[in-house]
Design an enzyme around this catalytic site. Structure first.
Site, mmCIF file in Angstrom:
data_model
loop_
_atom_site.group_PDB
_atom_site.id
_atom_site.type_symbol
_atom_site.label_atom_id
_atom_site.label_comp_id
_atom_site.label_asym_id
_atom_site.label_seq_id
_atom_site.Cartn_x
_atom_site.Cartn_y
_atom_site.Cartn_z
ATOM 1 C CG ASP A 138 -1.674 1.169 1.450
ATOM 2 O OD1 ASP A 138 -2.231 1.612 0.449
ATOM 3 O OD2 ASP A 138 -1.765 1.673 2.577
ATOM 4 C CE LYS A 139 0.481 7.362 -1.946
ATOM 5 N NZ LYS A 139 0.609 8.666 -1.610
ATOM 6 C CG PHE A 181 -6.693 19.949 -7.878
ATOM 7 C CD1 PHE A 181 -5.553 20.555 -8.389
ATOM 8 C CD2 PHE A 181 -6.782 18.571 -7.895
ATOM 9 C CE1 PHE A 181 -4.525 19.800 -8.902
ATOM 10 C CE2 PHE A 181 -5.757 17.814 -8.413
ATOM 11 C CZ PHE A 181 -4.623 18.422 -8.916
ATOM 12 C CE LYS A 197 -5.005 -0.680 -1.941
ATOM 13 N NZ LYS A 197 -4.473 -0.074 -0.748
ATOM 14 C CG ASP A 253 -3.939 -1.409 2.837
ATOM 15 O OD1 ASP A 253 -4.141 -1.118 1.651
ATOM 16 O OD2 ASP A 253 -3.473 -0.624 3.667
#
EC number: 7.6.2.1
Lengths: 1212, 318
Positions: A424-425, A607, A848, A872
């Site tokens: 995972d980041k 954004f 994932k 996760d």
């Protein structure tokens, strides 16, 4: 509370252009939701309605345990007897009560009960821990509407569908809720969905217009409503439903749904109605069942057990046929057995029956081939190994106080065989904290601090150049020195930085612009503009920290917070936001005083991931209208005016440098606007904003596009997405160890790519393969296109000639959905495996898990998933090994994991040291176990051939019982717990040694059969040497011949010696514990024999006084022991000596170097060996540095082709 | 105090080192030097040991005589089983054994049986150690099946082993004079004193319809029935020798020993051989060339390996 009120005045929806401007009326009409899948009806604020049948839904109680009180026994027993060996021992134990058994019943049943009991106790303990965690979650408190507008607390598990709850800031939502209203006037709230998808930027949720008045406790007194919606399902991003309120029906969509396990942020409170509870909630629906994981070695062990079973069956059959034949033909002649006077078992008239019954006896007799104590020994060893992992001080995180934890001990050795890491980041690789590091203003680069990547590269190059010095010519050396000095400055500046007190989010260091010095720079006006853009162009809200008097900022993304902190440090402190203005305190103005300036906010074009830019239109105090824009460099550069490109070239160069240094970059631009120009545009814009209809968004975008044009470039920012401590180094080491690393993140593509750079998973010069979907309605077309992209990419890789070329695959969630379909996934996998790094962005938890499964099943190699959040959990459960990062708020990942560590960097030690050790330990231990049981068990069989296959054992029952329990178990356990082929430091220095695990060098069939062969050889030597030595001659000076007990005891002594010496040769690391266990086992045998012989003959039987009286005084006993022991070990010794000398493995070489202390004497050789032992890597620091060095060398050679004197080729 | 604290600290560090898996350890590495040294050492140990063993074995003088066929009269050789089972035929027989080498007293007398499964499970189990020690006071003789009782009275000693007691007897005459055979102390002392009761007398033994082997003198307690004690030490292999007695006189070269034996024991049913062996002993025991040969072989192998490794090491020096 005051804070909440201040903010309540803001109607953020009026500021935003895109994100939360859902059409307010119900012009689309309610969804037509009839039929299957849409049966759920929720009566809001009437939870009592849900007590009865058609509306009775699951409670909010969750349970993640494997067993409960009633299912534990049957389920756990089933698990236990799932193992073939246990099943065999169970049947053996049952038979052992009958006279067929060659041994006493207790000696069969007791070990089985012990083994099974121990394993079950372990299971129970682990499940108990899960249960406690569930209790903790279930008893969290939440405020709910009790009655008559009064709110009260109640625990999560008691929450019911239809309840109205009030969730306050930084609390988790207890169930899936429909948002009714929030502390903001316009019903907006911010939600952090970190636990669901790992994204850390806040998401905006927005209540329906009609429910906005329900913003006080009292207003719920008479509130009723009815929700009709979809049934529970795992899709996190969809929701279809209708809300019936005041006789009107309104359509609901995902933006009104607050999901369980996400967290309320930046919002004082919200009210909501519970829709899905407990296991019906989306996050729980996403939970995959936790499978019981078994390691590769353990699975293979089953096959070996099968092999041994076959062997057992074969020799039992041989024996029983032999017995039947002997009984039929020979036994009638053996008058001394009274054959005419027997029961069925020995009846010569019924040889078939006696053969069959003998088969059972034989199966039990040779049961020693199947090591019953293997399982229990492995359990014990693994628990101890796990304790060592838990105790490792170098995996203890002092900041959080969390040690590493092996939560299941089943998978220790699997840690040593990992091939692919899926990471995972956010929260795993990064701390989710941005640091403003550098900027480029008006074509000048500011910021002296170095990113972690630069630092490491500089250090590596410095040492490398030093190395080259020795061999290169003098003038070349000077060149090298020069560079070294340059590099040193970089390193030193970093050192200085450490001494300064760090400001969170700001690591910038450059005296030219700090402390107001920018006023003296040539482009002071541009610099001021740059800072103003930072301070104004954002969507954050300031918050006064009353202790320090300074402001902190709450923003949707951590980047913005970093910009604002930077602006504050530069003297442009954003201090207040009102509905229409932004206030900035400017410290270093021309007058030298702090001035609070107001900027009227005219429009904000915020954004979005599609636009990749943000623009605000403000009017400053002089009435000048400014368009301030920040965005991705490519986007901004496309929108520059002709005269706005003054700094483009320099800025581009800087941006490339920043990108290479692993930083996140944004370009800043502005333009001035005339009043008339603005009002013309604004009219159009307002018109578009109020349009109703499907093309409204498109219109808005087009109009925004018109404004964001003809900009003037100001500069660029570089923000470091603060990696967790030691992440790049750890990734580098893991890459050197030959591991593949995939990043699966819920984040945006750009963010992921930036992190890829920062972690050295990506580098300049790497060919990036981006697979994206084309926008098309036809699924077939999209899929076709994706397939084509993948085929092209594969072709490109195939045609690549450069050996140093590396590829990176980047794919996003939507594309991945296609790529994971059954007919495409193989191709996707093949492509992905060819790439040095793989980054999947915007993936859902389910994806994932699916990717993990694809890698696991597709490549057949061991996968490790590491993550920290609830998003996760799926992949952690799916992977062969799941690792959770502990110390963060949500514990779901840790609860689902097999190992938990406090920081990503500990993964290196966990795998390279503990994994490697555990793998080798278990592999050697299992091999040795089979060896020892074959060596012992077969002697029983040989003896049968000499005893008419009658099922008589040559050994005393007690010897047999103690063999596995006491005499050979401790040394093998010490092998499994304490063996170290090389020390932990060496493991870390030579990550390539780790490859022995994934290549499975120590547990392949060659090795296993080798050990079995060794066992066969030993059994032959032990049996036949003894038989011949003690054949019929007197074995003592006093003339006595050897009886069965004497021969059996001698043979057993030989076995004990041979096996223990064998394990001593197997080990390479002896602490006093190993010495104690090995030599102690031998001593214990003699001690046992002595004591046993001393006991009354009614207990010891034939072994009475056997050592003292019969054997010990006989020199032949000792001589035979010596001879047999040496003869058993001679071939093994010759084999390993040969292997060590002529085909050494990595660890052999290292051991030898260490042994000769060469590492101390000859540093150069040591480092050379180290660099040679590196796996060829395409990713990581080292690869990056190598690439850089290659590039540099190329440059140098081109520069001075004449002065270069060829140095002699380095000896290797 | 100080030493206490120091000791405490030492214990703590030791525990710390243990948990960190960094206890001081010796890490022997099989370097070529060590390998060669080990093999050399083993060779150097084993060859002399083997030679010494061989020498000891060669000192032992052994005479073996197979008598099972020759002691059956020529006419009965066609049906040896009925001969041996016929009690009316006298079973005495004379054999001549020539001493080919000087034999120093004590000379051990063994009888050797072949193809006799004393290690058969049915046979091995069929005894009662408790009864041997306690006699009739011990009633549970179920382990003695099928020879536990006769006429509802227990048999002492019960079981197949005792029932099949070897009952050939031997007398030795040299030059007309009887050689004195010492038949005491042929069983283990511990057996005599602790496993066979001093006050236990044979009872109801060999009284049944099936007569197995030898009979016992009911006047002599079991602890003194050394033949029985020796017999009840079951052998490990189907071919075995058991000690019969000792001749406590030296035998000279070319002495001829006349053996008068009673050939009572039935090995003819199952074709087992019967042999008589006279043997001296050395420190090693009986004649045992194999052990010496094996030692020498192991020593030579080690030496060869040492030399091979040395050569390989010289040739492929790293």
């Amino acid at each position: 509370m005051t804070r909440g009120r201040i903010r309540a005045r803001l109607r953020l929806s009026h500021l935003y252009t895109f994100a939360c401007t859902r059409p307010e009326a119900t012009e689309e009409g309610p969804h037509s939701i009839e039929g299957p899948g849409y049966s759920r009806i929720v009566h809001c604020n009437q939870p009592l309605m849900h007590k009865k049948k058609p509306f009775k839904y699951r409670s909010n109680y969750i349970s993640t345990t494997k067993y409960n009180l009633f299912t534990f026994l049957p389920k756990a027993l089933y698990e236990q007897f799932h193992r073939v060996a246990n099943l065999y021992f169970l049947s053996a134990a049952i038979v052992s009560v009958t006279p067929l058994s060659p041994f006493s019943a207790v000696s069969m049943i007791a070990p089985l009960v012990f083994v099974v009991g121990l394993s079950m106790a372990k299971e129970a303990l682990e499940d108990w821990r899960r249960f406690m965690q569930d209790i903790k979650v279930n008893s969290r408190k939440v405020k709910f509407h009790k009655e008559e507008g009064v709110f009260d607390y109640k625990s999560w598990k008691k929450l019911q569908v239809g309840d109205v709850v009030k969730v306050e800031k930084d609390q988790f939502f207890p169930a899936d809720l429909l948002l009714l209203s929030s502390s903001y006037e316009d019903g907006i709230c911010y939600v952090e969905t970190m636990n669901l998808d790992g994204e850390t930027n806040l998401k905006v949720k927005r209540a329906l217009e009609v429910t906005l008045p329900l913003d006080e406790d009292a207003s719920f007194k008479n509130f009723t409503g009815k929700i009709k919606c979809e049934d529970p399902n795992p899709s996190l991003y969809t929701f279809i439903g209708n809300f019936e309120y005041d006789h009107e029906i309104y359509a609901l969509d995902p933006s009104q749904i607050l999901l369980r396990d996400s967290k309320l942020r930046n919002t004082a409170f919200v009210y909501g109605v519970v829709i899905f509870t407990g296991h019906d909630s989306k996050v729980m629906q996403n939970a995959t069942k936790s499978p019981s994981k078994r390691s590769r070695i353990e699975r293979k062990m089953d096959y070996i057990i099968y092999v041994l079973f076959s062997l057992l069956l074969v020799i039992s059959l041989v024996s029983s046929i032999g017995f039947a034949v002997k009984t039929k033909f020979d036994m009638p002649d053996w008058w001394y057995l009274q054959p005419q006077n027997t029961d069925d078992y020995y009846d010569p008239r019924k040889p078939v029956l006696s053969g069959v019954t003998h088969l059972i006896t034989a199966l039990m007799l040779y049961g020693y081939l199947i090591p019953i104590s293997l399982y229990v020994s492995i359990e014990v060893v693994k628990v101890l190994q796990a304790t060592f992992i838990n105790q490792d001080i170098q995996m203890y995180d002092e900041e959080t106080g969390n040690p590493a934890q092996a939560r299941t001990s089943n998978l220790n050795e699997e840690l040593g065989q990992v091939d692919t890491i899926l990471s995972d980041k956010t929260g795993t690789l990064t701390c989710n904290q941005m640091d403003f590091l550098k900027c480029s203003i008006a074509g000048t680069a500011y910021g002296m601090s170095s990113s972690e990547v630069e630092l490491a590269a500089a250090q590596q190059m410095a040492s490398d150049l030093e190395d080259q010095d020795v061999e290169r010519s003098t003038d070349f050396r000077q060149k090298g020195k020069q560079q070294e000095i340059e590099l040193e400055t970089v390193v030193i500046s970093e050192d200085e930085m450490v001494h300064k007190s760090p400001i969170k989010g700001f690591s910038f260091e450059d005296s030219r612009v700090m402390e107001g010095n920018w006023l003296n720079e040539p482009n002071a006006d541009v610099i001021m503009l740059f800072f103003r853009i930072l301070a104004i162009c954002h969507t954050a809200v300031p918050e006064l920290n009353e202790e320090t008097g300074s402001y902190t900022y709450e923003s949707e993304s951590p980047d913005e917070a970093a910009f604002l902190v930077a602006a504050r440090e530069f003297g442009f402190e954003f201090c207040k936001r009102t509905q229409s203005s932004v206030f900035v305190r400017e410290r270093y103005s021309a007058s030298g005083q702090t001035i609070e300036r107001e900027f009227k906010l005219l429009n904000m074009l915020e954004f979005t991931s599609k636009r990749k830019r943000m623009t605000v239109i403000v009017r400053d105090e002089d009435g000048q209208i400014l368009v301030l824009c920040k965005g991705a460099d490519s986007i901004i550069f496309d929108r520059l005016s002709k005269n706005g490109r003054l700094y483009e070239e320099d800025t581009t160069r800087h941006l490339n440098e920043y990108g290479e240094a692993g930083l996140r970059t944004l370009a800043l631009a502005y333009k001035r606007l005339g009043e008339s120009e603005y009002s013309a545009w604004n009219n159009e814009f307002q018109e578009a904003k109020t349009t109703i209809g499907p093309d409204r968004d498109l219109m808005l975008e087009n109009i925004a596009e018109m404004m964001e044009r003809d900009l003037i470039l100001v500069g660029a920012t570089a923000v470091e997405d603060k990696l967790q401590k030691g992440v790049p180094q750890c990734i580098d080491k893991l890459a050197q160890a030959g591991l593949k690393i995939w990043v699966l993140t819920g984040d945006k593509v750009e963010t992921a790519i930036n992190i890829g750079y920062a972690c050295s998973l990506l580098r300049q010069g790497m060919k990036q393969i981006c697979i994206t979907e084309i926008s098309s309605d036809a699924k077939e077309v999209v899929k076709e296109n994706i397939l084509l992209q993948m085929t092209n990419a594969s072709q490109m890789i195939k045609l690549e000639r450069d050996p140093h070329a590396a590829f990176a695959l980047i794919i996003d969630g939507k594309t991945l959905a296609y790529a994971l379909e059954d007919d495409v996934k193989q191709q996707f996998l093949v492509l992905a495996v060819q790439c040095a790094s793989v980054i999947c962005c915007r993936v859902s938890p389910k994806q994932k898990a699916l990717v993990t499964r694809l890698v696991k099943e597709g490549t057949g190699k061991t996968t490790l998933a590491i993550g920290d959040g609830a998003n996760d959990v799926g992949m952690i459960k799916e992977a062969d090994i799941g690792v959770g990062i502990s110390g963060v708020e949500g514990m779901q990942a840790v609860m689902a994991s097999d190992f938990s560590i406090a920081q990503f960097r500990f993964l290196e030690r966990l795998l390279v040291v503990h994994g490697h050790w555990c793998y080798k330990r278990i592999a050697q231990m299992v091999c040795y176990f089979f060896y020892k049981n074959i060596a012992f068990g077969l002697t029983l069989f040989y003896f049968e051939a000499f005893a008419g296959f009658s099922g008589q054992s040559i050994y005393d029952d007690w010897y047999m019982l103690l063999f596995n329990v006491l005499l050979t178990s401790l040394p093998v356990i010490s092998l499994g717990v304490f063996e170290q082929d090389v020390s932990s430091e060496v493991c870390l220095q030579f990550p390539a040694v780790y490859q022995q695990g994934p290549k499975n060098l120590f547990f392949d069939w060659y090795k296993i059969l080798g050990w079995m062969g060794n066992g066969l050889y030993s059994s032959l030597i032990i049996f036949f040497l003894n038989i011949i030595i003690f054949y019929d001659q007197a074995f003592r000076e006093e003339g006595q011949t050897a009886s069965m007990p004497a021969l059996g005891t001698t043979m057993f002594t030989c076995i004990i010696w041979a096996l223990n010496c064998q394990i001593a040769f197997t080990m390479s690391h002896f602490t006093w514990i190993q010495h104690l266990f090995i030599w102690g086992s031998i001593a214990t045998w003699y001690l046992f024999l002595f004591v046993y012989g001393r006991l009354s003959p009614s207990i010891s039987g034939n072994a009475y006084q056997i050592l003292v009286e019969a054997l010990a005084p006989a020199p032949i006993y000792w001589l035979a022991t010596l001879l047999v022991t040496i003869a058993c070990n001679l071939p093994y010794l010759a084999h390993i000596s040969y292997q060590r000398c002529f085909h050494p493995l990595d660890h052999h070489i290292i051991q030898e170097i260490k042994y000769y202390k060469k590492d101390v004497e000859d540093q150069r050789m040591w480092t050379r060996e180290r660099s040679r032992a590196r796996e060829r890597t395409m990713i990581g620091f080292s690869a990056r540095v190598d690439a850089k060095i290659r590039q540099l060398k190329g440059k140098l050679q081109r520069k001075q082709p004449s002065s270069e004197i060829h140095s002699p080729a380095r000896s290797s | 105090m100080d030493t206490d604290r120091e000791r405490h600290r030492a214990r703590e560090t030791a525990f710390y080192l243990f948990t960190q898996q960094s206890l001081p350890a010796c890490k022997p590495v099989l370097t070529p030097g060590w390998v060669i040294a080990i093999f050399l050492f083993m060779g150097v140990i084993f060859i002399p040991v083997g030679l010494v063993t061989l020498r000891a074995s060669h000192c032992v003088v052994e005479i073996v005589d197979r008598y099972d066929i020759d002691c059956v009269p020529e006419p009965s050789r066609m049906d040896k089983v009925s001969y041996i089972q016929d009690d009316s035929i006298p079973k005495n027989c004379s054999r001549f054994m020539k001493v080919h080498k000087y034999m120093k007293a004590p000379i051990y007398i063994y009888y050797q049986l072949d193809n006799y499964y004393q290690n058969h499970r049915r046979y091995v189990k069929s005894r009662s150690d408790k009864q041997l020690l306690d006699g009739q006071k011990y009633h549970d003789t179920s382990s003695c099946q099928p020879v536990e009782s006769n006429n509802n009275r227990p048999i002492v000693p019960c079981g197949l082993i005792a029932w099949s007691l070897f009952n050939d007897t031997f007398e030795f005459i040299r030059e007309g004079a009887e050689l004195k055979v010492n038949r005491k102390n042929i069983a283990w002392k511990s057996d005599r004193s602790h496993k066979f009761g001093k006050n236990v007398y044979p009872f109801n033994f060999q009284n049944g319809t099936l007569i197995g082997g030898g009979k016992l003198n009911p006047e002599i307690p079991l602890s003194d029935q050394e033949d029985l004690i020796v017999w009840m030490r079951t052998s490990a292999l189907p071919s075995f020798r058991k000690l019969y007695g000792r001749i406590e006189e030296d035998l000279d070269v070319d002495d001829v020993v006349v053996v008068n034996l009673m050939n009572n024991y039935n090995t003819y049913s199952f074709g087992g051989k019967k042999k008589l062996a006279l043997s001296t002993s050395s420190w090693l025991g009986g004649k045992n060339d194999f052990l010496g040969h094996a030692c020498v072989f192991a020593g030579c192998s080690s030496l060869t390996l040492a030399i091979i490794f040395m050569l390989l090491h010289v040739k492929y020096r790293r």
